[in-house]
Write a protein that holds these residues in place. Structure first.
Motif, mmCIF file in Angstrom:
data_model
loop_
_atom_site.group_PDB
_atom_site.id
_atom_site.type_symbol
_atom_site.label_atom_id
_atom_site.label_comp_id
_atom_site.label_asym_id
_atom_site.label_seq_id
_atom_site.Cartn_x
_atom_site.Cartn_y
_atom_site.Cartn_z
ATOM 1 N N PRO A 82 0.840 -1.206 0.000
ATOM 2 C CA PRO A 82 0.000 0.000 0.000
ATOM 3 C C PRO A 82 0.876 1.258 0.000
ATOM 4 O O PRO A 82 1.791 1.379 0.817
ATOM 5 C CB PRO A 82 -0.791 -0.111 1.306
ATOM 6 C CG PRO A 82 -0.804 -1.583 1.617
ATOM 7 C CD PRO A 82 0.489 -2.118 1.107
ATOM 8 N N GLY A 83 0.631 2.106 -0.944
ATOM 9 C CA GLY A 83 1.394 3.355 -1.044
ATOM 10 C C GLY A 83 2.775 3.176 -1.651
ATOM 11 O O GLY A 83 3.519 4.144 -1.802
ATOM 12 N N GLY A 84 3.138 1.946 -2.011
ATOM 13 C CA GLY A 84 4.490 1.687 -2.547
ATOM 14 C C GLY A 84 4.472 1.434 -4.038
ATOM 15 O O GLY A 84 3.424 1.507 -4.692
ATOM 16 N N GLU A 85 5.662 1.161 -4.566
ATOM 17 C CA GLU A 85 5.802 0.870 -5.999
ATOM 18 C C GLU A 85 6.496 -0.456 -6.182
ATOM 19 O O GLU A 85 7.420 -0.784 -5.443
ATOM 20 C CB GLU A 85 6.712 1.927 -6.654
ATOM 21 C CG GLU A 85 6.030 3.179 -7.095
ATOM 22 C CD GLU A 85 7.023 4.118 -7.785
ATOM 23 O OE1 GLU A 85 7.906 3.638 -8.525
ATOM 24 O OE2 GLU A 85 6.916 5.332 -7.547
ATOM 25 N N MET A 86 6.057 -1.191 -7.181
ATOM 26 C CA MET A 86 6.751 -2.429 -7.547
ATOM 27 C C MET A 86 7.057 -2.397 -9.045
ATOM 28 O O MET A 86 6.156 -2.168 -9.854
ATOM 29 C CB MET A 86 5.892 -3.639 -7.186
ATOM 30 C CG MET A 86 6.475 -4.976 -7.631
ATOM 31 S SD MET A 86 5.558 -6.360 -6.885
ATOM 32 C CE MET A 86 6.047 -7.710 -7.960
ATOM 33 N N HIS A 87 8.328 -2.593 -9.380
ATOM 34 C CA HIS A 87 8.747 -2.606 -10.784
ATOM 35 C C HIS A 87 9.295 -3.978 -11.143
ATOM 36 O O HIS A 87 10.009 -4.583 -10.351
ATOM 37 C CB HIS A 87 9.863 -1.581 -11.024
ATOM 38 C CG HIS A 87 9.468 -0.171 -10.731
ATOM 39 N ND1 HIS A 87 9.010 0.688 -11.708
ATOM 40 C CD2 HIS A 87 9.453 0.537 -9.570
ATOM 41 C CE1 HIS A 87 8.737 1.876 -11.164
ATOM 42 N NE2 HIS A 87 8.999 1.800 -9.859
ATOM 43 N N ILE A 88 8.971 -4.430 -12.335
ATOM 44 C CA ILE A 88 9.618 -5.635 -12.870
ATOM 45 C C ILE A 88 10.293 -5.244 -14.179
ATOM 46 O O ILE A 88 9.656 -4.646 -15.055
ATOM 47 C CB ILE A 88 8.599 -6.771 -13.107
ATOM 48 C CG1 ILE A 88 7.997 -7.236 -11.760
ATOM 49 C CG2 ILE A 88 9.274 -7.949 -13.821
ATOM 50 C CD1 ILE A 88 6.888 -8.270 -11.900
ATOM 51 N N ILE A 89 11.589 -5.539 -14.277
ATOM 52 C CA ILE A 89 12.311 -5.248 -15.522
ATOM 53 C C ILE A 89 12.605 -6.578 -16.212
ATOM 54 O O ILE A 89 13.261 -7.456 -15.647
ATOM 55 C CB ILE A 89 13.633 -4.491 -15.258
ATOM 56 C CG1 ILE A 89 13.386 -3.289 -14.346
ATOM 57 C CG2 ILE A 89 14.271 -4.063 -16.576
ATOM 58 C CD1 ILE A 89 14.664 -2.564 -13.923
ATOM 59 N N ILE A 90 12.075 -6.714 -17.427
ATOM 60 C CA ILE A 90 12.251 -7.957 -18.188
ATOM 61 C C ILE A 90 13.363 -7.731 -19.219
ATOM 62 O O ILE A 90 13.251 -6.853 -20.071
ATOM 63 C CB ILE A 90 10.931 -8.362 -18.884
ATOM 64 C CG1 ILE A 90 9.814 -8.500 -17.838
ATOM 65 C CG2 ILE A 90 11.115 -9.657 -19.658
ATOM 66 C CD1 ILE A 90 8.425 -8.692 -18.444
#
Lengths: 233, 461
Positions: B281-289
């Protein structure tokens, strides 16, 4: 049974007695053995060095004269045209050990060898021709080499710490990667010695040629001996 | 991947240098063999092991055959979870994406847990040159980072370093007692040091073991809890993955987790198997492929199955050459047998020697949990090197002549007879000199008077 005998080039030139014992053993087993003249080599030295295509004339020459050095012919002769001769040679070719256990189904021998012997399970036989279980695989244990040696009277087979570690010969690897090759061979020999072997035996004379070279340089009393030399008594 | 660096990795020379210290080589061989022995014990408790290997290999065959579809499915599901998905064609692009995210947080430090991919992309060097500190938070990775080295093994990156050397390093950098080499004491010191870094960080980066197309989530397998510690304490998490990390369904995961830890260290499962599905909640999640040469490799019929690799390290632990030559002799992030079939595809001129750094003993293929035919691919890469004319002249010429001799019985007989005669009559100083690598530490076979062929002919006159 009529058998054509293929003698690898380095055995022909440097270890003729191994060829003589093979011939004698097969004749004792009731085989009619012929040694087709004109044979040279299976082409493995070139192919393993990346020159498979330059080995093609050798492949053809072998098929023309007939059989082959088991592993290499069975597994790598895809690049020549698969005519009926090539197919027939690949299908009917056996390493001497598998021929004794699987075709002749040998279950008794006259031989006696009252010595402590370590078995070097050569990699091409072990994993290439599945002559024994490799320690990686989770399948029931078996070994065609051991099966035959256990028929020899008074032989004491020693257990090794690493029953299927490579000896480091590897054809041109033995000179291209001399330092690793020698270290692997020394470590292999040390395992046999630690466990009390007087002789190191194998179905693959090239591994033994490498280890013999190391042993003789150190004037080590341990001897190498090809499997058929023991089996022939 | 860039092909500008064509300086050949001379494995044989590097191996010779490593082996010159015999005691250290024996220790290195022993330490890695211990991992393999633990693997054998762990695997021995699974009667269906060979079935699991078959299943895993088949799942990966399916994945590699439908990779484009699975990647799109994965992206769609990840986006639906609120994850930001990035695509990077090479290492540079991956590094820029990471940098852009860090810039937004105006941070000067990132905590990172194990990722061979970021090693491959040289992320640390890139960020450091942009004045951002990267803290590797796995103990082994932290040790080699402090020494300014790369990993020498993909699972145990500092396996070439002894505890006494770690003690000295920590004394210099973490103020531990001089001469202290007790592993527990040293680990505690690293733990306290890393705690501080975790508290300071705003962004955490991890590698990815498995990316599940069906859920859009990623799975990270670790033993130290550092990936979780990093991710849980920061507002922004980044997961970097190669395109081949996909598995189709969550239900497939168990096949791989059962194989992975047992193959690596003999553990039934890694201590942590962490599922990251959506941002906190309130955060960021990134996935780099990241692609970085993988899709090109996928197009190579003889070699694409190398992309099945789950990075367990079992082929390294089983390789009699790797254990005695050390990870650095391969000159690449992923060393050992699997590295030797991946790297020639990335840069043939640079890595052309690696397929020859093997006896083709086949232990790698038999131990591989996803059944990659590693030693057969080594053989096939040798043919590629030969066909492209990349074999050293000094190696190719003798073989070329051997080919001519061995395809003619007459020439073979004459040369054989001459060679045996020469060996019998020439003094050892000529036949066994230092220019003949066979004879440096080995005797040549004793040449007999007669070949088998000559003997046979005489018998049957």
């Amino acid at each position: 049974m009529e058998v054509g005998l293929f003698i690898p080039c380095y055995i022909d030139q440097f270890y003729p007695h191994v060829g003589q014992d093979t011939l004698s053993l097969l004749e004792k087993m009731g085989c009619k053995v012929v040694y087709p003249e004109g044979q040279t080599c299976c082409g493995q030295p070139l192919a393993n060095s990346g020159l498979e295509h330059e080995a093609k004339p050798i492949y053809s020459h072998l098929v023309d004269t007939f059989a082959g050095f088991a592993y290499h012919v069975k597994h790598h002769y895809d690049i020549v045209e698969q005519d009926s001769d090539v197919k027939s040679v690949r299908e009917r070719m056996y390493d001497i050990t598998a021929f004794l256990t699987d075709v002749l189904k040998v279950n008794q021998l006259e031989a006696r060898f009252p010595h402590r012997v370590g078995i070097h399970q050569s990699c091409h036989g072990l994993r290439g021709l599945r002559m024994a279980r490799s320690t990686e695989l989770q399948v029931p244990p078996y070994s065609k080499w051991r099966q035959l040696l256990e028929l020899v009277k008074d032989i004491q087979l020693v257990e090794l710490d690493r029953p299927d570690e490579c000896c480091g010969f590897g054809g041109t690897f033995s000179v291209g990667e001399e330092a690793v090759s020698v270290k692997m061979g020394q470590d292999r020999i040390a395992d046999h010695k630690r466990n009390g072997a007087e002789f190191i035996t194998s179905g693959d004379m090239s591994c033994l040629m490498h280890m013999e070279g190391l042993l003789r340089r150190k004037k080590d009393p341990v001897k190498v001996i090809h499997l058929v030399e023991i089996l022939n008594g | 991947m860039k092909q500008t660096d064509t300086v050949k990795v001379d494995h044989a020379r590097k191996a010779r240098d490593f082996i010159a210290d015999k005691e250290r080589t024996d220790w290195h061989n022993g330490a890695i063999t211990y991992l393999r022995e633990k693997r054998d014990l762990g695997v021995g408790g699974v009667p269906e092991w060979e079935d699991l290997r078959n299943l895993a290999s088949q799942i990966k065959t399916n994945v590699l055959g439908n990779l484009d579809d699975y990647l799109e499915e994965f992206e769609k599901n990840a986006l639906a979870n609120g994850v930001k998905v990035h695509w990077a064609s090479d290492g540079d692009e991956h590094n820029r994406i990471v940098h852009d995210i860090l810039k937004r947080y105006d941070t000067k430090m990132v905590v990172k847990s194990k990722s061979m991919l970021t090693e491959e992309c040289h992320l640390n060097q890139y960020l450091e040159s942009n004045n951002i500190e990267v803290v590797d938070t796995d103990l082994g990775e932290r040790i080699i980072q402090m020494r300014h080295e790369g990993p020498s093994h993909i699972v145990a990156p500092a396996i070439h370093i002894r505890k006494e050397e770690v003690g000295q390093l920590f004394h210099e950098q973490l103020n531990t007692d001089e001469g202290a080499a007790d592993p527990q004491y040293l680990t505690e010191a690293a733990r306290q040091h890393l705690r501080q870094k975790f508290l300071e960080a705003d962004v955490a980066l991890t590698g990815v073991n498995f990316a599940i197309a069906e859920t859009g989530g990623v799975v990270v397998c670790t033993n130290e809890g550092n990936a979780d510690m990093g991710v849980h304490m920061v507002p922004c998490q980044i997961h970097s993955m190669g395109i081949e990390k996909i598995i189709p369904r969550a239900g497939d995961l168990g096949v791989f987790t059962r194989l992975l830890a047992r193959s690596a260290t003999g553990q039934p499962i890694t201590i942590y198997t962490s599922h990251h599905q959506k941002p906190k909640p309130g955060g960021e999640m990134h996935i780099i492929i990241v692609d970085n040469g993988r899709s090109a490799h996928l197009g190579r019929d003889d070699f694409y199955t190398a992309l099945k690799c789950i990075r367990c390290g079992a082929c390294m632990n089983s390789c009699p050459v790797y254990r005695r030559s050390g990870g650095y002799s391969y000159g690449h992030t992923v060393p050992g047998p699997i590295g030797s079939i991946l790297t020639p595809g990335f840069n043939l001129k640079k890595f052309k020697e690696l397929p020859f750094a093997s006896t083709l003993c086949g232990a790698c293929s038999d131990v591989c949990p996803v059944k990659i035919n590693i030693h057969e691919q080594l053989y096939k890469w040798r043919q590629v090197v030969g066909e492209k004319g990349e074999l050293e002249k000094s190696k190719a010429m003798p073989l070329h002549w051997a080919g001519k001799i061995l395809s003619s019985h007459k020439k073979y007989q004459i040369v054989g007879r001459l060679a045996r005669k020469a060996l019998r009559f020439l003094p050892g100083a000529i036949t066994s000199n230092r220019f003949n690598p066979w004879s440096r530490q080995r005797e040549l076979p004793k040449p007999p008077r007669q070949s088998f062929g000559e003997w046979y002919k005489q018998q049957n006159k």
